[in-house]
Design a protein around this motif. Structure first.
Motif, short mmCIF file in Angstrom:
data_model
loop_
_atom_site.label_atom_id
_atom_site.label_comp_id
_atom_site.label_asym_id
_atom_site.label_seq_id
_atom_site.Cartn_x
_atom_site.Cartn_y
_atom_site.Cartn_z
N SER A 136 33.91 37.83 35.71
CA SER A 136 34.93 38.69 36.31
C SER A 136 35.91 37.82 37.08
CB SER A 136 34.25 39.69 37.26
OG SER A 136 35.19 40.26 38.16
N PRO A 137 37.19 38.20 37.13
CA PRO A 137 38.13 37.41 37.94
C PRO A 137 37.80 37.43 39.42
CG PRO A 137 39.17 39.40 37.10
CD PRO A 137 37.87 39.27 36.39
N ARG A 190 36.90 43.86 30.11
CA ARG A 190 36.67 42.63 30.88
C ARG A 190 35.89 41.61 30.05
NH1 ARG A 190 37.10 44.26 36.46
NH2 ARG A 190 39.15 45.29 36.52
N TRP A 225 38.31 39.94 27.90
CA TRP A 225 39.07 38.99 28.73
C TRP A 225 38.28 37.71 28.95
CZ3 TRP A 225 37.21 37.33 33.49
CH2 TRP A 225 38.05 36.42 34.17
N HIS A 251 45.75 44.43 32.65
CA HIS A 251 44.67 43.99 33.55
C HIS A 251 45.00 44.52 34.94
CE1 HIS A 251 41.58 40.48 33.72
NE2 HIS A 251 41.15 41.56 34.35
N LEU A 255 43.71 44.99 38.89
CA LEU A 255 42.80 44.33 39.82
C LEU A 255 43.05 44.81 41.25
CD1 LEU A 255 43.34 40.75 38.42
CD2 LEU A 255 41.27 42.11 38.10
N ASP A 303 42.71 33.20 38.20
CA ASP A 303 41.56 33.32 37.30
C ASP A 303 41.82 34.38 36.24
OD1 ASP A 303 39.11 32.91 36.18
OD2 ASP A 303 37.95 33.37 37.95
N ALA A 304 42.41 35.52 36.66
CA ALA A 304 42.72 36.58 35.70
C ALA A 304 43.71 36.10 34.64
CB ALA A 304 43.30 37.79 36.44
#
Length: 458
Positions: free
Chosen positions: A114-115, A341, A344, A354, A356, A371-372
């Protein structure tokens, strides 16, 4: 002793503490209605503002971030720094310490990548070797990162609500209710019980108009409607290997963020022209670039989006239309959030939306965004330089500067950001939002409406 502890103690003893205008807080049941999909079991997936609010009833991260930016204990009884590069968390019990360790280890693992794992990047070994000693976690840092405590307050870092050792201000009392936890770290909630009703937008309006709900979450904002900070940010991500180099220019020239936000996204929402939301990085909208040379018509790409999000569906359809004018045939593929996710994490996508829930602190927020964007490699370059600044104002300024400088080089286009609006009946007092933009329902109380007052609700 905090004010809430004092009031709670008086309530438990049967006393009625006086407040302004002669009104008093008391126990009882608070009826709450909301619109949201069924809550995902993993905190890292329960990241819409409504989902994060509901998760926080039963499971909190180590700390809460107050409006003034202070990290106050939540799941942890104590958060301290015995040395400059060590943060110590003291949990209520060894079971809670183990639950938190397992939750973070899972977040960092390949199965649930996960980001939000970027929030733990400054830990030595990125936190992969975490272990608890009794009720205590010692977090050693690889480099100076004064914002770690504030990063640990993010809802994605809470234990899953299904874990027996999860701990929040309430405990489950059936499928649609939670009850106040008397020994909660922040003080016993004022109300005894929350009755929770999940419904659609039409049902939300009906429950409010018939006075069957005293608090409704996720309403459309109007004048005087309270809402939290707009930190739920949505981006268009793409794989640079699968689209032409001028794809960013094609999208930027095709979309109008103001129109996108006003016509296709549920409020409260604001356009987001930069990598960080306006709440963290105030910045005027840049002029739209001209369209690149028209590519060969019918270039096919697939856009993934969250099947549970009506906003993402509407935005995806709009992008499909606008990119058609730039020579792209966009196929839409809705996916459950967990699968989205997972795709991703594997880099298995051409385009994807995306969304967040970003931390309300520029440095940790930038870490999650990088990171994403698939640029985890930049964390080891950027974060130590930001964390080297001891002054928080200078540190936040550096993070904002780097967000502006890095934006053109990452395959992530910011679109808009949203907050959570709510409506509360006159008898509901004490409702506030934390710095994350989430309402603190454990701080609400019920106050009796004077007889004969127009508009008083039962």
């Amino acid at each position: 002793m905090t004010l809430r502890h004092a009031l709670a103690s008086l309530l438990l003893l049967g006393a009625a503490p006086s407040l302004a205008a002669g009104r008093v807080p008391y126990g009882g049941e608070l009826r709450v209605a909301y619109t949201a999909p069924a809550e995902p079991p993993e905190p890292a997936l329960a990241d819409t503002p409504t989902e994060a609010t509901l998760l926080g009833l039963l499971s909190r991260p180590a700390c809460n971030l107050t409006q003034d930016g202070h990290a106050s204990p939540a799941l942890a009884r104590e958060v301290s720094r015995p040395s400059s590069q060590v943060v110590r968390l003291v949990l209520p019990s060894p079971a809670q310490a183990s639950a938190l360790t397992r939750a973070w280890t899972r977040l960092l693992g390949p199965e649930a990548a996960s980001p939000y794992r970027a929030l733990l990047f400054p830990l030595r070994g990125e936190g992969r070797q975490l272990s608890a000693t009794g009720d205590t976690l010692e977090l050693a840092l690889s480099f100076p990162w004064p914002d770690l405590e504030r990063a640990l307050c993010h809802p994605a870092l809470a234990p899953p609500r299904t874990v027996p050792a999860a701990l929040g201000p309430f405990s489950a009392a059936g499928p649609n209710a939670v009850e106040a936890r008397l020994a909660w770290t922040g003080g016993r909630p004022y109300v005894d019980r929350l009755r929770l009703t999940r419904t659609d937008e039409r049902g939300l309006s009906r429950l409010w108009s018939t006075q069957e709900a005293q608090v409704v979450l996720g309403v459309l904002p109007d004048a005087g409607t309270p809402s939290g900070a707009a930190l739920y940010a949505t981006y268009l991500a793409w794989s640079p290997r699968r689209v032409p180099p001028d794809f960013r220019q094609a999208v930027e020239s095709a979309i109008d963020r103001e129109d996108l936000t006003r016509l296709f996204v549920r409020g409260p929402a604001v356009p987001m022209p930069n990598l960080l939301p306006p709440a963290l990085l105030p910045q005027a909208q840049a002029p739209r670039p001209s369209a690149p040379p028209q590519p060969q018509a019918g270039r096919k790409v697939t856009l993934l989006y969250d099947t549970t999000s009506e906003d993402q569906r509407a935005v995806a359809e709009r992008l499909q239309v606008r990119l058609h004018d730039r020579g792209y045939a966009v196929a839409l593929e809705p996916l459950p959030r967990a699968e989205l996710r997972a795709r991703w994490a594997k880099g298995d996508y051409e385009l994807m939306l995306h969304s967040l829930l970003l931390p309300p602190v520029p440095g940790p927020a930038l870490a999650v965004v990088l990171d994403a964007a698939g640029r985890k490699d930049l964390l080891g370059v950027e974060l130590p330089r930001i964390g080297a600044l001891a002054d928080p104002v200078a540190r936040d300024t550096r993070a904002r500067e780097r967000a502006l400088a890095l934006a053109p080089s990452v395959p992530l286009l910011p679109l808009y950001t949203q907050g959570l609006a709510l409506r509360a009946a006159p008898e509901v007092g004490g409702l506030t939002f934390d710095a994350q933009g989430l309402p603190l329902l454990d701080g609400a109380w019920l106050q009796p409406a004077p007889a004969g007052v127009p508009g008083a609700r039962r």
